[in-house]
Design an enzyme around this catalytic site. Structure first.
Site, PDB file in Angstrom:
ATOM      1  N   PRO A 294      -6.350 -20.778  12.543  1.00 17.21           N
ATOM      2  CA  PRO A 294      -6.825 -20.667  13.932  1.00 17.21           C
ATOM      3  C   PRO A 294      -7.394 -19.268  14.192  1.00 17.21           C
ATOM      4  CG  PRO A 294      -4.536 -21.432  13.844  1.00 17.21           C
ATOM      5  CD  PRO A 294      -4.908 -21.035  12.449  1.00 17.21           C
ATOM      6  N   GLY A 295      -8.539 -19.203  14.863  1.00 19.61           N
ATOM      7  CA  GLY A 295      -9.127 -17.900  15.209  1.00 19.61           C
ATOM      8  C   GLY A 295      -9.650 -17.133  14.005  1.00 19.61           C
TER       9      GLY A 295
ATOM     10  N   LYS B  22      -2.202  -4.186  15.883  1.00 22.42           N
ATOM     11  CA  LYS B  22      -2.696  -2.963  15.213  1.00 22.42           C
ATOM     12  C   LYS B  22      -3.656  -2.212  16.143  1.00 22.42           C
ATOM     13  CE  LYS B  22      -2.023  -1.648  11.569  1.00 22.42           C
ATOM     14  NZ  LYS B  22      -0.947  -0.783  10.983  1.00 22.42           N
TER      15      LYS B  22
ATOM     16  N   ASN C 224      -9.760  -5.224   3.422  1.00 24.03           N
ATOM     17  CA  ASN C 224      -8.728  -5.931   2.641  1.00 24.03           C
ATOM     18  C   ASN C 224      -8.455  -5.245   1.304  1.00 24.03           C
ATOM     19  OD1 ASN C 224      -9.775  -8.046   4.524  1.00 24.03           O
ATOM     20  ND2 ASN C 224      -8.237  -9.268   3.452  1.00 24.03           N
TER      21      ASN C 224
ATOM     22  N   GLU D  85       4.238  -5.058  10.249  1.00 22.58           N
ATOM     23  CA  GLU D  85       4.138  -6.462   9.852  1.00 22.58           C
ATOM     24  C   GLU D  85       2.655  -6.666   9.568  1.00 22.58           C
ATOM     25  OE1 GLU D  85       6.320  -8.845   9.367  1.00 22.58           O
ATOM     26  OE2 GLU D  85       8.065  -7.648   9.913  1.00 22.58           O
TER      27      GLU D  85
ATOM     28  N   ILE E 131       0.839  -1.207   0.000  1.00 21.82           N
ATOM     29  CA  ILE E 131       0.000   0.000   0.000  1.00 21.82           C
ATOM     30  C   ILE E 131       0.876   1.262   0.000  1.00 21.82           C
ATOM     31  CG2 ILE E 131      -1.819   1.264   1.217  1.00 21.82           C
ATOM     32  CD1 ILE E 131      -2.698  -1.471   2.404  1.00 21.82           C
TER      33      ILE E 131
ATOM     34  N   LYS F 287      -0.443 -13.260   0.182  1.00 24.78           N
ATOM     35  CA  LYS F 287      -1.838 -12.910   0.478  1.00 24.78           C
ATOM     36  C   LYS F 287      -2.752 -13.584  -0.550  1.00 24.78           C
ATOM     37  CE  LYS F 287      -0.520 -10.050   3.799  1.00 24.78           C
ATOM     38  NZ  LYS F 287      -0.374  -8.616   3.770  1.00 24.78           N
TER      39      LYS F 287
ATOM     40  N   TYR G 269      -8.860 -21.914   2.996  1.00 20.88           N
ATOM     41  CA  TYR G 269      -8.918 -22.302   4.406  1.00 20.88           C
ATOM     42  C   TYR G 269     -10.360 -22.654   4.805  1.00 20.88           C
ATOM     43  CZ  TYR G 269      -4.375 -19.813   4.877  1.00 20.88           C
ATOM     44  OH  TYR G 269      -3.075 -19.382   4.748  1.00 20.88           O
TER      45      TYR G 269
ATOM     46  N   TYR H  14      -1.803 -10.247  14.840  1.00 18.88           N
ATOM     47  CA  TYR H  14      -1.700  -9.073  13.946  1.00 18.88           C
ATOM     48  C   TYR H  14      -2.710  -8.007  14.332  1.00 18.88           C
ATOM     49  CZ  TYR H  14      -2.768  -6.165   9.877  1.00 18.88           C
ATOM     50  OH  TYR H  14      -3.049  -5.088   9.056  1.00 18.88           O
TER      51      TYR H  14
ATOM     52  N   THR I 174      -6.293  -1.027  10.186  1.00 22.48           N
ATOM     53  CA  THR I 174      -7.090  -2.058   9.522  1.00 22.48           C
ATOM     54  C   THR I 174      -8.459  -2.221  10.184  1.00 22.48           C
ATOM     55  OG1 THR I 174      -7.220  -4.472   9.275  1.00 22.48           O
ATOM     56  CG2 THR I 174      -5.783  -3.680  10.988  1.00 22.48           C
ATOM     57  N   ASP I 175      -9.417  -2.737   9.413  1.00 24.62           N
ATOM     58  CA  ASP I 175     -10.732  -3.036  10.005  1.00 24.62           C
ATOM     59  C   ASP I 175     -10.657  -4.262  10.929  1.00 24.62           C
ATOM     60  OD1 ASP I 175     -10.380  -5.014   8.067  1.00 24.62           O
ATOM     61  OD2 ASP I 175     -12.360  -4.763   7.147  1.00 24.62           O
ATOM     62  N   GLU I 176      -9.526  -4.997  10.871  1.00 20.02           N
ATOM     63  CA  GLU I 176      -9.433  -6.221  11.683  1.00 20.02           C
ATOM     64  C   GLU I 176      -9.390  -5.917  13.182  1.00 20.02           C
ATOM     65  OE1 GLU I 176      -6.838  -9.241  10.086  1.00 20.02           O
ATOM     66  OE2 GLU I 176      -6.999  -8.406   8.077  1.00 20.02           O
TER      67      GLU I 176
HETATM   68  P1  NAD Z   1       3.257  -4.736   3.545  1.00 22.60           P
HETATM   69  O1  NAD Z   1       3.586  -5.877   4.446  1.00 22.60           O
HETATM   70  O2  NAD Z   1       3.126  -4.975   2.079  1.00 22.60           O
HETATM   71  O3  NAD Z   1       4.370  -3.581   3.705  1.00 22.60           O
HETATM   72  C1  NAD Z   1       4.863  -3.186   4.953  1.00 22.60           C
HETATM   73  C2  NAD Z   1       6.104  -2.315   4.720  1.00 22.60           C
HETATM   74  O4  NAD Z   1       6.594  -1.895   5.997  1.00 22.60           O
HETATM   75  C3  NAD Z   1       7.245  -3.053   4.011  1.00 22.60           C
HETATM   76  O5  NAD Z   1       7.802  -2.226   3.019  1.00 22.60           O
HETATM   77  C4  NAD Z   1       8.243  -3.314   5.133  1.00 22.60           C
HETATM   78  O6  NAD Z   1       9.587  -3.379   4.684  1.00 22.60           O
HETATM   79  C5  NAD Z   1       8.011  -2.113   6.040  1.00 22.60           C
HETATM   80  N1  NAD Z   1       8.392  -2.373   7.435  1.00 22.60           N
HETATM   81  C6  NAD Z   1       8.067  -3.454   8.195  1.00 22.60           C
HETATM   82  N2  NAD Z   1       8.635  -3.338   9.409  1.00 22.60           N
HETATM   83  C7  NAD Z   1       9.304  -2.148   9.430  1.00 22.60           C
HETATM   84  C8  NAD Z   1      10.055  -1.463  10.414  1.00 22.60           C
HETATM   85  N3  NAD Z   1      10.264  -1.991  11.632  1.00 22.60           N
HETATM   86  N4  NAD Z   1      10.594  -0.259  10.093  1.00 22.60           N
HETATM   87  C9  NAD Z   1      10.408   0.281   8.869  1.00 22.60           C
HETATM   88  N5  NAD Z   1       9.704  -0.343   7.883  1.00 22.60           N
HETATM   89  C10 NAD Z   1       9.158  -1.540   8.168  1.00 22.60           C
HETATM   90  O7  NAD Z   1       1.948  -4.090   4.151  1.00 22.60           O
HETATM   91  P2  NAD Z   1       0.743  -3.358   3.405  1.00 22.60           P
HETATM   92  O8  NAD Z   1      -0.241  -4.380   2.977  1.00 22.60           O
HETATM   93  O9  NAD Z   1       1.288  -2.405   2.423  1.00 22.60           O
HETATM   94  O10 NAD Z   1       0.098  -2.580   4.639  1.00 22.60           O
HETATM   95  C11 NAD Z   1       0.497  -1.247   4.952  1.00 22.60           C
HETATM   96  C12 NAD Z   1      -0.278  -0.771   6.160  1.00 22.60           C
HETATM   97  O11 NAD Z   1      -1.669  -0.805   5.875  1.00 22.60           O
HETATM   98  C13 NAD Z   1      -0.074  -1.645   7.409  1.00 22.60           C
HETATM   99  O12 NAD Z   1       0.006  -0.788   8.522  1.00 22.60           O
HETATM  100  C14 NAD Z   1      -1.320  -2.501   7.457  1.00 22.60           C
HETATM  101  O13 NAD Z   1      -1.635  -2.844   8.789  1.00 22.60           O
HETATM  102  C15 NAD Z   1      -2.347  -1.565   6.866  1.00 22.60           C
HETATM  103  N6  NAD Z   1      -3.499  -2.216   6.186  1.00 22.60           N
HETATM  104  C16 NAD Z   1      -3.274  -3.188   5.245  1.00 22.60           C
HETATM  105  C17 NAD Z   1      -4.369  -3.757   4.573  1.00 22.60           C
HETATM  106  C18 NAD Z   1      -4.190  -4.800   3.496  1.00 22.60           C
HETATM  107  O14 NAD Z   1      -5.176  -5.356   3.010  1.00 22.60           O
HETATM  108  N7  NAD Z   1      -2.971  -5.086   3.044  1.00 22.60           N
HETATM  109  C19 NAD Z   1      -5.666  -3.344   4.886  1.00 22.60           C
HETATM  110  C20 NAD Z   1      -5.839  -2.347   5.848  1.00 22.60           C
HETATM  111  C21 NAD Z   1      -4.748  -1.786   6.486  1.00 22.60           C
HETATM  112  P1  TYD Z   2      -5.249 -12.648   3.644  1.00 21.73           P
HETATM  113  O1  TYD Z   2      -4.952 -12.246   2.233  1.00 21.73           O
HETATM  114  O2  TYD Z   2      -4.168 -13.302   4.423  1.00 21.73           O
HETATM  115  O3  TYD Z   2      -5.819 -11.333   4.396  1.00 21.73           O
HETATM  116  P2  TYD Z   2      -6.478 -11.209   5.883  1.00 21.73           P
HETATM  117  O4  TYD Z   2      -6.174 -12.400   6.688  1.00 21.73           O
HETATM  118  O5  TYD Z   2      -5.814  -9.961   6.399  1.00 21.73           O
HETATM  119  O6  TYD Z   2      -7.964 -11.024   5.656  1.00 21.73           O
HETATM  120  O7  TYD Z   2      -6.494 -13.613   3.624  1.00 21.73           O
HETATM  121  C1  TYD Z   2      -7.740 -13.212   3.113  1.00 21.73           C
HETATM  122  C2  TYD Z   2      -8.720 -14.328   3.393  1.00 21.73           C
HETATM  123  O8  TYD Z   2      -8.343 -15.472   2.613  1.00 21.73           O
HETATM  124  C3  TYD Z   2      -8.706 -14.780   4.841  1.00 21.73           C
HETATM  125  O9  TYD Z   2     -10.039 -15.079   5.257  1.00 21.73           O
HETATM  126  C4  TYD Z   2      -7.862 -16.051   4.828  1.00 21.73           C
HETATM  127  C5  TYD Z   2      -8.108 -16.613   3.443  1.00 21.73           C
HETATM  128  N1  TYD Z   2      -6.976 -17.350   2.840  1.00 21.73           N
HETATM  129  C6  TYD Z   2      -7.176 -18.628   2.326  1.00 21.73           C
HETATM  130  O10 TYD Z   2      -8.298 -19.182   2.359  1.00 21.73           O
HETATM  131  N2  TYD Z   2      -6.106 -19.280   1.768  1.00 21.73           N
HETATM  132  C7  TYD Z   2      -4.861 -18.718   1.705  1.00 21.73           C
HETATM  133  O11 TYD Z   2      -3.894 -19.375   1.215  1.00 21.73           O
HETATM  134  C8  TYD Z   2      -4.678 -17.393   2.234  1.00 21.73           C
HETATM  135  C9  TYD Z   2      -3.332 -16.719   2.185  1.00 21.73           C
HETATM  136  C10 TYD Z   2      -5.759 -16.747   2.781  1.00 21.73           C
END
Ligand code: NAD
Ligand code: TYD
Length: 369
Positions: free
Chosen positions: A299-300, A168, A193, A85, A14, A203, A221, A164, A138-140
Site C-alpha cells: 500500500p502507498g 523519519k 537504499n 525502526e 548500517i 529486506k 510486489y 516509516y 533516508t531519501d524516503e
Molecule cells: P536496522 O533496522 O538494521 O538497525 C536498527 C538498529 O537500531 C538495530 O540495531 C536496533 O536494535 C536499534 N534500535 C531500534 N530501536 C531502538 C531504540 N529504541 N533504542 C536503541 N536502539 C534501537 O536499520 P539500518 O538499515 O541499519 O538503518 C540505520 C539507519 O539508517 C536508520 O535510521 C534508517 O532510517 C537509516 N537508513 C537506512 C537505509 C537502508 O537502506 N537500510 C537507507 C537510508 C537510511
Molecule cells: P525494502 O528492502 O523493504 O526497502 P524500502 O521499502 O525501504 O525501499 O524494499 C525495496 C523494494 O523492494 C521496495 O520497492 C519494495 C520491494 N519489495 C518487494 O517487491 N518484495 C519484497 O518481498 C520486499 C521485502 C520488498
C-alpha cells in the site's frame, strides 16, 4: 587526538558497518548504544568483542535518564544517530514503534545531547566547539519521483508516503529545529537504499537470496517496476564518517549510489548470480528465476527514488567504490558463506513476521540459507 564516537543503533545493518569502519581509525573510541530489537545483532560485531576501544551499552534511546547518563559517562565528541525502526512493511502493519523510536527516541537523544553540549560549553569550550550530532536519515522523506530523469536534491520538499518515512521526516525536522533554536551543531544525511552483508533478511536483497537458496518463491510486489537507487553499505558507512568528521554544521548531504534499478531487475540479477555462484539448486528448481512470483503491491508503494549526490562528492570528496554489479556479487557471496549468521538472526519473532506478512501468498517461513 583521541575522539569518542557514540553510535546509536550500532548493532543494526548500517550501524555495524559504521562501527567496523570506525575501529579501523586509530584515534577513535566507539560507544554503541542499542536496544537490540529483532533487527539488532551483536553477532554482526563479533570482531569487536575484545577491542578495548569499543563499548556496548544495552539501552533504549527513548529512556531519557539513561541517555543523560550515557553522555555523562562517555563524554562523546561525536554522535552518529542511526537507531531506528527501519522496515516500511512493518511500519504499515504497526506504526506505533516507529513513532516511538524514530520520533520520541530522536527527541530524547537530542535533548540529552543538548544538555550535555550546553554544560560542555562551560567545562570544556574546545570540546564543545568540536561536538557534532549527526542524524542518519533516508531519501524516503522526499516521497517518490514519477519522471524518469528527476533526482532528489537536498532542497527537494518533504512528502513522505509511509509511516516509516513520515516518522523519519519528523525526526529530521526535530534535528533542524534543535540546530536553529538551540544552536546544537547538527548534520543530516539522507541516503538511498543500502544492500550488503549483515542485512536483516526481511529486506529485498537478502530475502531474495535466502528464499532462492531454499527453493521458496521470490515475492515481487506489484509489477516490480519500482526503482530504487542502490548503495553498497560500506560506501554508505564511509560517507557517514566523512560527514560526521568533515561536514559543515547545519548542512544536509544526500548520499546515493548512482545505481537505479527496478525491483524486478534486482531479483533477476540475484538469480543470475546464484546460477553462477551456487549452481547446486534445491530439489525441483530448474532455474532460480522460475521462483519469481508477483504478489499484491505494498500500500502507498513509492514508485522511484534517485539521489543527486553531487554535493557530498563535490564538498567532501566522497564517491562510492562499488557499482551495483560488484557490490551485489560480494553480497550474494557473503550470504552463501555466512549461513551461521543467518541461522542465528532469524529468531522465532522473525519467522512469525514472515508467516504473517507472506503467509497467504505462498512464501514459507524463514529461510536458513
Ligand atoms: P536496522 O533496522 O538494521 O538497525 C536498527 C538498529 O537500531 C538495530 O540495531 C536496533 O536494535 C536499534 N534500535 C531500534 N530501536 C531502538 C531504540 N529504541 N533504542 C536503541 N536502539 C534501537 O536499520 P539500518 O538499515 O541499519 O538503518 C540505520 C539507519 O539508517 C536508520 O535510521 C534508517 O532510517 C537509516 N537508513 C537506512 C537505509 C537502508 O537502506 N537500510 C537507507 C537510508 C537510511
Ligand atoms: P525494502 O528492502 O523493504 O526497502 P524500502 O521499502 O525501504 O525501499 O524494499 C525495496 C523494494 O523492494 C521496495 O520497492 C519494495 C520491494 N519489495 C518487494 O517487491 N518484495 C519484497 O518481498 C520486499 C521485502 C520488498
Amino acid at each position: 587526538m583521541h575522539r569518542t564516537v557514540l553510535v546509536s543503533g550500532g548493532a543494526g545493518f548500517i550501524g555495524s558497518a559504521v562501527i567496523r569502519e570506525l575501529v579501523d581509525l586509530s584515534w577513535v573510541g566507539v560507544v554503541n548504544v542499542d536496544k537490540l530489537t529483532y533487527a539488532g545483532n551483536l553477532e554482526s560485531l563479533s570482531s569487536m568483542a575484545s577491542d578495548s576501544r569499543y563499548t556496548f551499552v544495552h539501552a533504549d534511546i527513548c529512556d531519557a535518564a539513561t541517555m543523560r547518563d550515557v553522555f555523562q559517562t562517555y563524554h562523546p565528541d561525536v554522535v552518529m544517530h542511526l537507531a531506528a525502526e527501519s522496515h516500511v512493511d512493518r511500519s504499515i502493519d504497526g506504526p506505533a514503534a516507529f513513532i516511538e523510536t524514530n520520533i520520541v527516541g530522536t527527541y530524547t537523544l537530542l535533548e540529552a545531547a543538548r544538555v550535555y553540549w550546553q554544560n560542555l560549553k562551560e567545562s570544556d569550550p574546545e570540546k564543545a566547539k568540536r561536538f557534532r550530532f549527526h542524524h542518519v536519515s533516508t531519501d524516503e522523506v522526499y516521497g517518490d519521483l514519477h519522471g524518469g530523469e528527476d533526482l532528489f536534491t537536498e532542497t527537494t520538499p518533504y512528502a513522505p508516503s509511509s509511516p516509516y518515512s513520515a516518522s523519519k521526516a519528523s525526526s529530521d525536522h526535530l534535528v533542524r529545529a534543535w540546530q536553529r533554536t538551540y544552536g546544537l551543531p547538527t548534520l543530516i544525511t539522507n541516503c538511498s537504499n543500502n544492500y550488503g552483508p549483515y542485512h536483516f533478511p526481511e529486506k529485498l536483497v537478502p530475502l531474495m537470496i535466502l528464499n532462492a537458496r531454499a527453493g521458496k518463491s521470490l515475492p515481487v510486489y506489484g509489477n516490480g517496476q519500482q526503482v530504487r537507487d542502490w548503495l553498497y553499505v560500506e560506501d554508505h558507512a564511509r560517507a557517514l564518517i566523512k560527514v560526521a568528521t568533515e561536514g559543515e554544521v547545519g548542512e544536509t548531504y544526500n548520499i546515493g549510489g548512482h545505481n537505479e534499478v527496478t525491483n524486478l531487475e534486482v531479483v533477476e540479477r540475484v538469480c543470475e548470480l546464484l546460477e553462477e555462484l551456487a549452481p547446486d539448486k534445491p530439489d525441483g528448481v530448474k532455474h532460480y528465476r522460475d521462483l519469481i512470483t508477483f504478489v499484491a503491491d505494498r500500500p502507498g508503494h513509492d514508485l522511484r527514488y534517485a539521489i543527486d549526490a553531487s554535493k557530498i562528492e563535490r564538498e567532501l570528496g566522497w564517491v562510492p567504490r562499488e557499482t551495483f554489479d560488484t557490490g551485489l556479487r560480494k553480497t550474494v557471496q557473503w550470504y552463501l558463506d555466512n549461513g551461521d549468521w543467518v541461522e542465528r538472526v532469524t529468531s522465532g519473532a522473525y519467522r512469525d513476521w514472515v508467516e504473517k506478512h507472506y503467509g497467504g501468498q505462498g512464501v514459507g517461513g524463514a529461510n536458513h540459507g
